[in-house]
Enzyme design. Sequence first.
Site, PDB file in Angstrom:
ATOM      1  N   TYR A  55       0.967  -0.755   0.373  1.00 46.37           N
ATOM      2  CA  TYR A  55      -0.069   0.148   0.087  1.00 46.37           C
ATOM      3  C   TYR A  55       0.946   1.022   0.040  1.00 46.37           C
ATOM      4  CZ  TYR A  55       1.092   0.775   5.171  1.00 46.37           C
ATOM      5  OH  TYR A  55       1.846   0.910   5.679  1.00 46.37           O
ATOM      6  N   PHE A  65       2.343   9.518   3.432  1.00 47.75           N
ATOM      7  CA  PHE A  65       1.960   9.714   4.558  1.00 47.75           C
ATOM      8  C   PHE A  65       2.911   7.664   5.604  1.00 47.75           C
ATOM      9  CE2 PHE A  65      -1.607   8.743   4.751  1.00 47.75           C
ATOM     10  CZ  PHE A  65      -2.167   7.525   5.294  1.00 47.75           C
ATOM     11  N   ASP A  66       3.247   6.989   4.273  1.00 45.76           N
ATOM     12  CA  ASP A  66       3.544   6.208   4.517  1.00 45.76           C
ATOM     13  C   ASP A  66       3.448   5.457   3.438  1.00 45.76           C
ATOM     14  OD1 ASP A  66       4.186   4.003   5.946  1.00 45.76           O
ATOM     15  OD2 ASP A  66       2.283   3.032   7.105  1.00 45.76           O
ATOM     16  N   ILE A  85      -7.282   0.152  11.557  1.00 46.76           N
ATOM     17  CA  ILE A  85      -8.265   1.045  11.480  1.00 46.76           C
ATOM     18  C   ILE A  85      -9.500   0.216  10.933  1.00 46.76           C
ATOM     19  CG2 ILE A  85      -6.018   2.826  11.509  1.00 46.76           C
ATOM     20  CD1 ILE A  85      -6.931   3.560   8.261  1.00 46.76           C
ATOM     21  N   TYR A 111      -8.187   7.550  12.004  1.00 42.53           N
ATOM     22  CA  TYR A 111      -7.832   8.200  13.675  1.00 42.53           C
ATOM     23  C   TYR A 111      -7.862   9.199  14.170  1.00 42.53           C
ATOM     24  CZ  TYR A 111      -3.497   4.622  11.754  1.00 42.53           C
ATOM     25  OH  TYR A 111      -3.160   3.905  11.386  1.00 42.53           O
ATOM     26  N   PHE A 128      -5.560   4.846   0.760  1.00 43.91           N
ATOM     27  CA  PHE A 128      -4.676   4.012   0.424  1.00 43.91           C
ATOM     28  C   PHE A 128      -4.746   3.454  -0.749  1.00 43.91           C
ATOM     29  CE2 PHE A 128      -4.919   4.363   5.546  1.00 43.91           C
ATOM     30  CZ  PHE A 128      -4.210   4.271   5.540  1.00 43.91           C
TER      31      PHE A 128
END
Length: 564
Positions: A55, A65-66, A85, A111, A128
């Site tokens: 992902y 961010f990731d 999540i 979040y 994502f």
Amino acid sequence: MIRLTVQMILLAVLVTFVACNPPPVPLDDIVIEKTFTPERCDRLVKSGDFVRYHYIGMFPDGKKFDSSYDRGTTYNVIVGQKKLIAGMDKALVGMCVNERWMIKIPPQLAYGKDGYGDIIPADSILHFDVLMLDIWNSEDKVQIKTYLKPESCNRTVEVSDYIRYHYNGTLLDGTLFDSSHTRMRTYDTYVGIGWLIAGMDQGLLGMCVGEKRIITIPPFLGYGENGDGSDIPAQASLVFDVILLDLHNPKDEITVQVENLPDPCPRKSQVGDFMRYHYNGSLLDGTFFDSSYSRNRTYDTYIGKGYVIAGMDQGLLGVCVGERRRVVIPPHLAYGEEGTGTKIPGSAVLVFDVHIIDFHNPTDAVVITSEKPENCTYNAKNGDFVKYHYNATLMDGTNISSTHTFGKTYNVVLGSGQVVLGMEQGLTGMCVGEKRNLVIPPHLAYGERGVDGEVPGSAVLVFDVEMVDMEEGLPDGYMFVWNNDVSPDLFSEMDKNKDAQVDPTEFSDYILLQVEEGKGRLAPGFETKRIIENMYDNQDRNKDGRITEDEFKLKADEVTHDEL
């Protein structure tokens, strides 16, 4: 008025443009955009499944961010157990392997108001880009899909069998991690005793030689949580595309399938026999490795003596001439773990299709089958001049020669070495009109060398013989005998010119006259000139080309050895 109208139109366009590109608004639920869906989807993610996926995590403005790609490893997790999540837990359900989705998750399913440290601010919508690579469940079993099965399957793989197979190994998404084909060598192993990963041990059972199947193995029956440390990642399902080439068990003996048995079969092969046979040799999957036919020559060997591989030594016992059989030999009775280094791989089962041409034993004598006429008053013996017809063949019926082809008899003097020893023996004792079948072993025929272009080496010969005529020979060692009493003036009668010596012409003329008048007889079956020359040479003791009375008389003193 015109200017006002233009201004109003421009205002309307501007309003429309703004209305088509509204600013981002908060999401109430996840949003899924399917960016790639594979044509084939064998399985969908459901709650409780374990998944592996890559992902990229982004904010709505595209800022990353990731990313699992950056870490060089997939994200591995169980779906539906609050390990993710909430939005991701919900979104992954229904995905296929190799499917790619853009998943948009609102804050309340991500979040929320707390965010995630300095990485994800509060109330962030998260995007994502997900690529699904693997799906499995703890309740999964090995999946087997056979896509090619041979029509004939005499045996299937069982626990403790030793097999040879080729395979391509891939991950569930199709990534190749290994292949025996690229190494150009089969994978050889025992099955069901722990030499393989558990799933492969299960997946290979029940296969036939020549069968092709897809074996899908969940990670807990493969390489588990650790992978193999190189090409197979942790928690990876494995897919093996397998073709089985060979199987045997260390307890196997040879198997023999008789395909053609001649009737009658007067004799079967035994230990110590010498055999000539043709063969085609192949591996169990049908791969050809050798043939005597391609060399146009039989394979000739003793059997039961270790001259051939142990399995063939066994497989050639008890056969008939003309028999065809298939001999299947396990590797421990063939070339073992090493093979031959070229055409026969290690641990290979061998299949020989054999045709027995002939066999004999070095102790064999001539086998005679006779059909005598009612009137049989004289039997052929050494020295007799015999005339006979014959048909000659090999044991398998291959024609060699026949006097009938030329329309005339074959004529020989028995005991003179004019025919092979076996024929000498077979003709001895025959009557005129008698018919015999003679089976002559090679050591009494043409031996290991044979006759180039006519009789193969070490061939057993079969003659069908008919005695047509014979002339009684002379006693052993004689070339001429008198039919009546010998003249007391023999030397004087020969010496026509009365020079006290007999020259070759005088000698020859005299002998021929005696034969013509019936007073004497030359050995039949030989060239007359050569016989007389030989007789003269024996009388000419000093080899001066003349016979004197002294020489002649000296010879007469040895009348018991004198051809005259």
